[in-house]
Design a protein around this motif. Structure first.
Motif, PDB file in Angstrom:
ATOM      1  N   PHE A  24       0.825  -1.204   0.000  1.00 16.47           N
ATOM      2  CA  PHE A  24       0.000   0.000   0.000  1.00 16.47           C
ATOM      3  C   PHE A  24       0.862   1.257   0.000  1.00 16.47           C
ATOM      4  N   ALA A  25       1.946   1.244   0.776  1.00 20.74           N
ATOM      5  CA  ALA A  25       2.819   2.417   0.813  1.00 20.74           C
ATOM      6  C   ALA A  25       3.497   2.650  -0.533  1.00 20.74           C
ATOM      7  N   ALA A  26       3.867   1.561  -1.224  1.00 18.68           N
ATOM      8  CA  ALA A  26       4.574   1.698  -2.491  1.00 18.68           C
ATOM      9  C   ALA A  26       3.655   2.082  -3.632  1.00 18.68           C
ATOM     10  N   PHE A  27       2.446   1.496  -3.682  1.00 15.99           N
ATOM     11  CA  PHE A  27       1.573   1.688  -4.825  1.00 15.99           C
ATOM     12  C   PHE A  27       0.330   2.507  -4.518  1.00 15.99           C
ATOM     13  N   GLY A  28       0.151   2.910  -3.275  1.00 13.08           N
ATOM     14  CA  GLY A  28      -1.006   3.714  -2.916  1.00 13.08           C
ATOM     15  C   GLY A  28      -0.651   5.037  -2.273  1.00 13.08           C
ATOM     16  N   LEU A  29       0.044   4.960  -1.160  1.00  9.16           N
ATOM     17  CA  LEU A  29       0.331   6.172  -0.401  1.00  9.16           C
ATOM     18  C   LEU A  29       1.361   7.046  -1.096  1.00  9.16           C
ATOM     19  N   PHE A  30       2.452   6.449  -1.558  1.00 15.15           N
ATOM     20  CA  PHE A  30       3.484   7.250  -2.214  1.00 15.15           C
ATOM     21  C   PHE A  30       2.978   7.920  -3.495  1.00 15.15           C
ATOM     22  N   PRO A  31       2.271   7.212  -4.408  1.00 15.19           N
ATOM     23  CA  PRO A  31       1.730   7.925  -5.581  1.00 15.19           C
ATOM     24  C   PRO A  31       0.765   9.043  -5.215  1.00 15.19           C
ATOM     25  N   LEU A  32      -0.021   8.832  -4.149  1.00 10.42           N
ATOM     26  CA  LEU A  32      -0.966   9.868  -3.741  1.00 10.42           C
ATOM     27  C   LEU A  32      -0.230  11.126  -3.279  1.00 10.42           C
ATOM     28  N   ILE A  33       0.763  10.948  -2.418  1.00 11.89           N
ATOM     29  CA  ILE A  33       1.517  12.103  -1.922  1.00 11.89           C
ATOM     30  C   ILE A  33       2.319  12.756  -3.042  1.00 11.89           C
ATOM     31  N   TYR A  34       2.933  11.934  -3.891  1.00 12.93           N
ATOM     32  CA  TYR A  34       3.755  12.488  -4.965  1.00 12.93           C
ATOM     33  C   TYR A  34       2.899  13.221  -5.991  1.00 12.93           C
ATOM     34  N   THR A  35       1.702  12.718  -6.264  1.00 10.20           N
ATOM     35  CA  THR A  35       0.800  13.417  -7.179  1.00 10.20           C
ATOM     36  C   THR A  35       0.371  14.757  -6.603  1.00 10.20           C
ATOM     37  N   GLY A  36       0.099  14.786  -5.286  1.00 12.31           N
ATOM     38  CA  GLY A  36      -0.216  16.063  -4.652  1.00 12.31           C
ATOM     39  C   GLY A  36       0.931  17.049  -4.741  1.00 12.31           C
ATOM     40  N   TRP A  37       2.161  16.559  -4.609  1.00 15.95           N
ATOM     41  CA  TRP A  37       3.329  17.437  -4.745  1.00 15.95           C
ATOM     42  C   TRP A  37       3.457  17.942  -6.169  1.00 15.95           C
ATOM     43  N   LEU A  38       3.212  17.068  -7.160  1.00 17.73           N
ATOM     44  CA  LEU A  38       3.295  17.490  -8.561  1.00 17.73           C
ATOM     45  C   LEU A  38       2.225  18.516  -8.912  1.00 17.73           C
ATOM     46  N   SER A  39       1.055  18.402  -8.269  1.00 16.76           N
ATOM     47  CA  SER A  39      -0.024  19.334  -8.600  1.00 16.76           C
ATOM     48  C   SER A  39       0.298  20.766  -8.194  1.00 16.76           C
ATOM     49  N   LEU A  40       1.286  20.943  -7.343  1.00 15.78           N
ATOM     50  CA  LEU A  40       1.694  22.282  -6.917  1.00 15.78           C
ATOM     51  C   LEU A  40       2.897  22.804  -7.702  1.00 15.78           C
ATOM     52  N   HIS A  41       3.287  22.080  -8.751  1.00 15.67           N
ATOM     53  CA  HIS A  41       4.448  22.458  -9.547  1.00 15.67           C
ATOM     54  C   HIS A  41       4.083  22.474 -11.030  1.00 15.67           C
ATOM     55  N   ARG A  42       4.902  23.180 -11.771  1.00 10.16           N
ATOM     56  CA  ARG A  42       4.828  23.103 -13.231  1.00 10.16           C
ATOM     57  C   ARG A  42       5.856  22.073 -13.687  1.00 10.16           C
ATOM     58  N   VAL A  43       5.352  20.939 -14.182  1.00 13.70           N
ATOM     59  CA  VAL A  43       6.212  19.817 -14.530  1.00 13.70           C
ATOM     60  C   VAL A  43       5.933  19.420 -15.969  1.00 13.70           C
ATOM     61  N   GLU A  70       8.928  23.068 -11.252  1.00  9.21           N
ATOM     62  CA  GLU A  70       8.988  24.488 -10.890  1.00  9.21           C
ATOM     63  C   GLU A  70       7.782  24.818 -10.023  1.00  9.21           C
ATOM     64  N   TRP A  71       8.042  25.355  -8.847  1.00  8.85           N
ATOM     65  CA  TRP A  71       6.963  25.631  -7.894  1.00  8.85           C
ATOM     66  C   TRP A  71       5.979  26.642  -8.462  1.00  8.85           C
ATOM     67  N   ARG A  72       4.691  26.279  -8.409  1.00  4.98           N
ATOM     68  CA  ARG A  72       3.633  27.173  -8.870  1.00  4.98           C
ATOM     69  C   ARG A  72       2.516  27.354  -7.852  1.00  4.98           C
ATOM     70  N   GLY A  73       2.551  26.668  -6.754  1.00  2.77           N
ATOM     71  CA  GLY A  73       1.486  26.806  -5.765  1.00  2.77           C
ATOM     72  C   GLY A  73       0.167  26.258  -6.284  1.00  2.77           C
ATOM     73  N   LEU A  74      -0.862  27.087  -6.188  1.00  3.83           N
ATOM     74  CA  LEU A  74      -2.202  26.674  -6.624  1.00  3.83           C
ATOM     75  C   LEU A  74      -2.513  27.112  -8.047  1.00  3.83           C
ATOM     76  N   ASP A  75      -1.499  27.446  -8.817  1.00  2.00           N
ATOM     77  CA  ASP A  75      -1.750  27.916 -10.181  1.00  2.00           C
ATOM     78  C   ASP A  75      -2.419  26.857 -11.046  1.00  2.00           C
ATOM     79  N   ASN A  76      -2.050  25.601 -10.857  1.00  2.78           N
ATOM     80  CA  ASN A  76      -2.671  24.543 -11.657  1.00  2.78           C
ATOM     81  C   ASN A  76      -4.162  24.430 -11.362  1.00  2.78           C
ATOM     82  N   TYR A  77      -4.540  24.629 -10.105  1.00  4.90           N
ATOM     83  CA  TYR A  77      -5.954  24.547  -9.735  1.00  4.90           C
ATOM     84  C   TYR A  77      -6.733  25.757 -10.255  1.00  4.90           C
TER      85      TYR A  77
END
Length: 332
Positions: free
Chosen positions: A56-75, A82-89
């Motif tokens: 669960f940590a490898a295929f559930g929790l880590f992708p969830l946290i990493y996706t949340g981190w990506l959503s705050l960046h321009r990738v 590149e940090w963008r904050g809530l710009d994507n939202y």
């Protein structure tokens, strides 16, 4: 004994009893075995459940946290974050493609879920009675669920083909004009909803059937003594008794509609990722895939994924609220 009596007469304390002979210490192998036994009792339960938590940590929790981190960046694919904050939202809130995908997800979900659950209730009600070859019919209604998404969608795509599909052929026999099932918005969404309904009706019917068989027979006998017909028994006895199951299937079907991906993608063919030539049946999952792997905007795709997660959490909260209201009504 005589020594004790003589010591008591003299007023002196009695002598201490002889100490038992001391046992030799256990051999090192026995001590090691005992230690391993204690460790086994203490740590075995954690070892048994560890594979689940690691997976669960490898295929559930880590992708969830990493996706949340990506959503705050321009990738971008192959680029640095590149940090963008809530710009994507905020970009999603201003995007007409996002709102179009959200509306399509809602309409396809409603058009597929409502008929699906109503037909599942009817099938379960029929299968709940003593019929000949009940086992065959129960397997038959579950057969569409066992069919792969790709196979079912390809068959229905041929049936709904504008030029030579069977659906337009039958409509022509009764005097209707051919329908453009792929390029028109509502026909395309109805066609995709038909695929979803065909695949999941039998699955929900068996869930309802299991719930119906748990309803006490005394309730039906009392209703029959009161002169209630089978239809009235279905409305007044069956439906209230399986209300939690109905609520469960509504929530699960809604979650499945929110994540709808395979059916519209395969149905649209080369234009499936964009949801047709005019995005007329593009869902949130298709938009997320297009943003992430076609245009390469992983940050925006991650933001869409988190918006979908928030929608599912809202659906779960509504389900919990309705369940509590239902329990209060039953308790009253």
């Amino acid at each position: 004994m005589a020594t004790s009596l003589r010591a008591a007469a003299d007023g002196s304390p009695p002598p201490a009893p002889p100490s038992p002979p001391s046992l030799p210490p256990p051999p090192p192998r026995a001590r090691l075995r005992s230690r391993f036994y204690r460790w086994d009792l203490r740590f075995s339960p954690y070892a048994f459940v560890a594979p689940f938590f690691l997976t669960f940590a490898a295929f559930g929790l880590f992708p969830l946290i990493y996706t949340g981190w990506l959503s705050l960046h321009r990738v971008e694919l192959g680029g640095e974050a590149e940090w963008r904050g809530l710009d994507n939202y905020t970009a999603l809130a201003d995007s007409e493609f996002f709102w179009n995908a959200l509306a399509n997800t809602f309409t396809i979900g409603v058009v597929s879920t409502v008929p699906q659950l109503l037909m599942a209730l009817g099938l379960a009600h029929l299968l709940n009675y003593r019929l000949r070859a009940r086992g065959f019919f129960r397997v038959a209604v579950l057969a569409p669920y066992a069919t792969s998404i790709a196979a079912a969608t390809l068959v229905f795509a041929q049936l709904f083909n504008t030029d030579y599909g069977l659906i337009n052929t039958v409509l022509g026999w009764v005097g209707f004009e051919p329908v453009d099932w792929e390029s028109s918005k509502w026909p395309a969404q109805i066609a995709i909803s038909t695929i979803v309904t065909w695949r999941w009706t039998g699955y929900n019917a068996l869930i309802y059937l299991a719930a119906m068989q748990a309803v006490p027979k005394d309730l039906y006998e009392a209703a029959a003594l009161d002169g209630a017909s089978r239809w009235r028994q279905f409305l007044s006895v069956t439906i209230p008794s399986i209300r939690p199951t109905i609520l469960f299937t509504i929530v699960v079907s809604t979650i499945g509609a929110t994540q709808l991906f395979g059916e519209p993608m395969i149905f649209g063919g080369s234009l499936g990722i964009s949801g047709g030539s005019g995005n007329q049946f593009q869902t949130l999952s298709l938009l997320m895939y297009e943003k992430g792997w076609v245009t390469g905007a992983l940050g925006q795709a991650s933001a869409i994924a988190w918006v979908m997660l928030l929608l599912l959490l809202v659906i779960g909260a509504v389900r919990t609220f309705l369940a509590r209201v239902n329990r209060k009504k039953l308790g009253a």
